[in-house]
Structure formats: structure tokens, C-alpha cells
Design a protein around this motif. Structure first.
Motif, PDB file in Angstrom:
ATOM      1  N   GLN A  94      37.272  32.580  37.943  1.00 61.92           N
ATOM      2  CA  GLN A  94      37.285  32.778  39.270  1.00 61.92           C
ATOM      3  C   GLN A  94      38.521  33.160  40.026  1.00 61.92           C
ATOM      4  O   GLN A  94      38.941  33.786  40.940  1.00 61.92           O
ATOM      5  CB  GLN A  94      36.585  31.455  39.795  1.00 61.92           C
ATOM      6  CG  GLN A  94      35.181  31.612  39.505  1.00 61.92           C
ATOM      7  CD  GLN A  94      34.498  32.508  40.401  1.00 61.92           C
ATOM      8  OE1 GLN A  94      34.931  32.902  41.366  1.00 61.92           O
ATOM      9  NE2 GLN A  94      33.235  32.797  39.777  1.00 61.92           N
ATOM     10  N   TYR A  95      39.758  32.334  39.496  1.00 61.56           N
ATOM     11  CA  TYR A  95      41.027  32.555  39.759  1.00 61.56           C
ATOM     12  C   TYR A  95      41.586  34.048  39.543  1.00 61.56           C
ATOM     13  O   TYR A  95      42.252  34.678  40.591  1.00 61.56           O
ATOM     14  CB  TYR A  95      42.031  31.451  39.217  1.00 61.56           C
ATOM     15  CG  TYR A  95      43.319  31.609  39.884  1.00 61.56           C
ATOM     16  CD1 TYR A  95      43.426  30.837  41.041  1.00 61.56           C
ATOM     17  CD2 TYR A  95      44.269  32.358  39.359  1.00 61.56           C
ATOM     18  CE1 TYR A  95      44.883  30.824  41.678  1.00 61.56           C
ATOM     19  CE2 TYR A  95      45.656  32.414  39.946  1.00 61.56           C
ATOM     20  CZ  TYR A  95      45.932  31.528  41.119  1.00 61.56           C
ATOM     21  OH  TYR A  95      47.003  31.521  41.629  1.00 61.56           O
ATOM     22  N   LEU A  96      41.271  34.308  38.364  1.00 60.07           N
ATOM     23  CA  LEU A  96      41.765  35.912  38.028  1.00 60.07           C
ATOM     24  C   LEU A  96      40.988  36.716  38.906  1.00 60.07           C
ATOM     25  O   LEU A  96      41.494  37.693  39.283  1.00 60.07           O
ATOM     26  CB  LEU A  96      41.526  36.123  36.622  1.00 60.07           C
ATOM     27  CG  LEU A  96      42.240  35.317  35.621  1.00 60.07           C
ATOM     28  CD1 LEU A  96      42.013  35.688  34.288  1.00 60.07           C
ATOM     29  CD2 LEU A  96      43.856  35.885  35.653  1.00 60.07           C
ATOM     30  N   LYS A  97      39.538  36.666  39.236  1.00 59.87           N
ATOM     31  CA  LYS A  97      38.866  37.285  39.885  1.00 59.87           C
ATOM     32  C   LYS A  97      39.454  37.374  41.544  1.00 59.87           C
ATOM     33  O   LYS A  97      39.354  38.598  42.052  1.00 59.87           O
ATOM     34  CB  LYS A  97      37.318  37.016  39.979  1.00 59.87           C
ATOM     35  CG  LYS A  97      36.433  38.086  40.838  1.00 59.87           C
ATOM     36  CD  LYS A  97      35.073  37.288  40.733  1.00 59.87           C
ATOM     37  CE  LYS A  97      34.084  38.056  41.562  1.00 59.87           C
ATOM     38  NZ  LYS A  97      32.704  37.479  41.567  1.00 59.87           N
ATOM     39  N   ALA A  98      40.011  36.457  41.810  1.00 58.87           N
ATOM     40  CA  ALA A  98      40.125  36.499  43.249  1.00 58.87           C
ATOM     41  C   ALA A  98      41.783  36.781  43.516  1.00 58.87           C
ATOM     42  O   ALA A  98      42.023  37.444  44.524  1.00 58.87           O
ATOM     43  CB  ALA A  98      40.117  34.966  43.690  1.00 58.87           C
ATOM     44  N   HIS A  99      42.632  36.486  42.574  1.00 60.28           N
ATOM     45  CA  HIS A  99      44.068  36.826  42.594  1.00 60.28           C
ATOM     46  C   HIS A  99      44.596  38.138  41.719  1.00 60.28           C
ATOM     47  O   HIS A  99      45.600  38.980  42.198  1.00 60.28           O
ATOM     48  CB  HIS A  99      44.834  35.626  42.335  1.00 60.28           C
ATOM     49  CG  HIS A  99      44.655  34.637  43.238  1.00 60.28           C
ATOM     50  ND1 HIS A  99      43.865  33.562  42.973  1.00 60.28           N
ATOM     51  CD2 HIS A  99      45.316  33.914  44.204  1.00 60.28           C
ATOM     52  CE1 HIS A  99      43.500  32.743  44.165  1.00 60.28           C
ATOM     53  NE2 HIS A  99      44.414  33.252  44.796  1.00 60.28           N
ATOM     54  N   PHE A 100      44.096  38.159  40.664  1.00 59.32           N
ATOM     55  CA  PHE A 100      44.475  39.434  39.672  1.00 59.32           C
ATOM     56  C   PHE A 100      43.171  40.045  39.067  1.00 59.32           C
ATOM     57  O   PHE A 100      42.927  39.936  37.556  1.00 59.32           O
ATOM     58  CB  PHE A 100      45.328  38.689  38.570  1.00 59.32           C
ATOM     59  CG  PHE A 100      46.602  38.106  39.177  1.00 59.32           C
ATOM     60  CD1 PHE A 100      47.744  38.676  39.303  1.00 59.32           C
ATOM     61  CD2 PHE A 100      46.511  36.688  39.015  1.00 59.32           C
ATOM     62  CE1 PHE A 100      48.646  37.959  40.089  1.00 59.32           C
ATOM     63  CE2 PHE A 100      47.535  35.809  39.593  1.00 59.32           C
ATOM     64  CZ  PHE A 100      48.411  36.368  40.080  1.00 59.32           C
ATOM     65  N   PRO A 101      42.440  40.578  39.799  1.00 59.51           N
ATOM     66  CA  PRO A 101      41.020  41.036  39.343  1.00 59.51           C
ATOM     67  C   PRO A 101      41.108  42.028  37.936  1.00 59.51           C
ATOM     68  O   PRO A 101      40.531  42.174  37.280  1.00 59.51           O
ATOM     69  CB  PRO A 101      40.305  41.732  40.514  1.00 59.51           C
ATOM     70  CG  PRO A 101      41.452  41.988  41.481  1.00 59.51           C
ATOM     71  CD  PRO A 101      42.510  41.083  41.152  1.00 59.51           C
ATOM     72  N   GLN A 102      42.122  42.789  37.999  1.00 58.79           N
ATOM     73  CA  GLN A 102      42.193  43.905  36.628  1.00 58.79           C
ATOM     74  C   GLN A 102      42.748  42.872  35.340  1.00 58.79           C
ATOM     75  O   GLN A 102      42.158  43.620  34.459  1.00 58.79           O
ATOM     76  CB  GLN A 102      43.512  44.838  37.155  1.00 58.79           C
ATOM     77  CG  GLN A 102      43.332  46.010  36.149  1.00 58.79           C
ATOM     78  CD  GLN A 102      42.000  46.580  35.938  1.00 58.79           C
ATOM     79  OE1 GLN A 102      41.333  46.944  36.972  1.00 58.79           O
ATOM     80  NE2 GLN A 102      41.534  46.726  34.880  1.00 58.79           N
ATOM     81  N   ILE A 103      43.316  41.901  35.617  1.00 58.40           N
ATOM     82  CA  ILE A 103      43.509  41.211  34.334  1.00 58.40           C
ATOM     83  C   ILE A 103      42.438  40.783  33.283  1.00 58.40           C
ATOM     84  O   ILE A 103      42.409  41.244  32.119  1.00 58.40           O
ATOM     85  CB  ILE A 103      44.118  39.886  34.542  1.00 58.40           C
ATOM     86  CG1 ILE A 103      45.520  39.955  35.428  1.00 58.40           C
ATOM     87  CG2 ILE A 103      44.709  39.007  33.462  1.00 58.40           C
ATOM     88  CD1 ILE A 103      46.827  40.480  34.584  1.00 58.40           C
ATOM     89  N   ALA A 104      41.541  40.287  34.087  1.00 53.72           N
ATOM     90  CA  ALA A 104      40.124  39.852  33.574  1.00 53.72           C
ATOM     91  C   ALA A 104      39.596  41.201  32.529  1.00 53.72           C
ATOM     92  O   ALA A 104      39.006  41.106  31.571  1.00 53.72           O
ATOM     93  CB  ALA A 104      39.183  39.051  34.161  1.00 53.72           C
TER      94      ALA A 104
END
Length: 128
Positions: A94-104
Motif C-alpha cells: 500500500q505504501y509503495l502503491k501510494a508513494h512509489f507505484p512503479q517500484i512494485a
């Protein structure tokens, strides 16, 4: 996992290897720890280079004890309690999706949605 995701995972826990025939022109390196990282490395192209932890060649009589102690310490120190795993992983997603969507997505296309994410880890999506 993507190639980049695999390299990141291996970087965190590189295979532990020793030189099988020190001083020999055709030395072989044998893996004695972090076998999961070795398995992941085999998914990469043959030309890929990875980091390893090179240790002094152990005595034959100490080989099993060293391999088992590496396995036990890694599994016990890196594991999470089963009742905490799904919440922990989902909070990271959820944190990656909100702040760094491309990372996941760079790690794995399965990390995009809640359903595919929970299936990738074998957890019940209702627990998320």
C-alpha cells in the motif's frame, strides 16, 4: 519476479560460497549458504553477474555443521510470524502503491493488484 527484482533480492542475501579447489586454474565455487539466492540467480541470464559472500574453504569435517548453521540462522532470523506476514506485506504494498507505484511493478507484475499480490504469497486476500 523481474530480473531487477531478483537482483535486489540477491543483493540483500547473496549466496555464501567457497572456492572448491583453491589455487587451481579451473577453480569451482561451491554454495554453502543462502541457497534460495542461488536458486534465484539461476533464473537470470547466464551473462548476469551477482554479488556473493566468499568465505574461506571450510574443513570437510565442518562442512555439514556450517551449512546447517547458516540455514538455521537465516530461516529463524528472517522469518515473520504467520499471523503478521499478510498485514506486513500488504502495508508495504500500500505504501509503495501510494508513494512509489512503479517500484512494485518493477519487482513483479503480480504486485499490482490485491488479488494477484495475495495469490503470489499464498495469503487470503480477506486478511488484507
Amino acid at each position: 519476479m523481474t530480473e531487477e527484482g531478483i537482483k535486489i533480492a540477491i543483493f540483500q542475501s547473496p549466496p555464501v560460497v567457497y572456492e572448491d579447489s583453491p589455487g587451481n586454474d579451473r577453480s569451482r565455487f561451491m554454495c554453502i549458504g543462502n541457497f534460495w539466492s542461488l536458486y534465484l540467480a539461476k533464473q537470470l541470464p547466464a551473462s548476469a553477474k551477482i554479488r556473493v559472500n566468499l568465505i574461506e574453504t571450510p574443513l570437510k569435517k565442518n562442512m555439514d555443521a556450517l551449512a546447517l548453521s547458516l540455514a538455521l540462522s537465516a530461516d529463524s532470523c528472517h522469518s515473520l510470524a504467520p499471523d503478521k506476514t499478510s498485514l506486513y506485506l500488504e502495508s508495504i504494498r500500500q505504501y509503495l502503491k501510494a508513494h512509489f507505484p512503479q517500484i512494485a511493478m518493477d519487482l513483479s507484475p503480480l504486485f499490482k493488484g490485491k488479488k494477484s499480490f495475495s495469490e503470489a504469497f499464498g495469503i487470503n486476500r480477506r486478511d488484507l
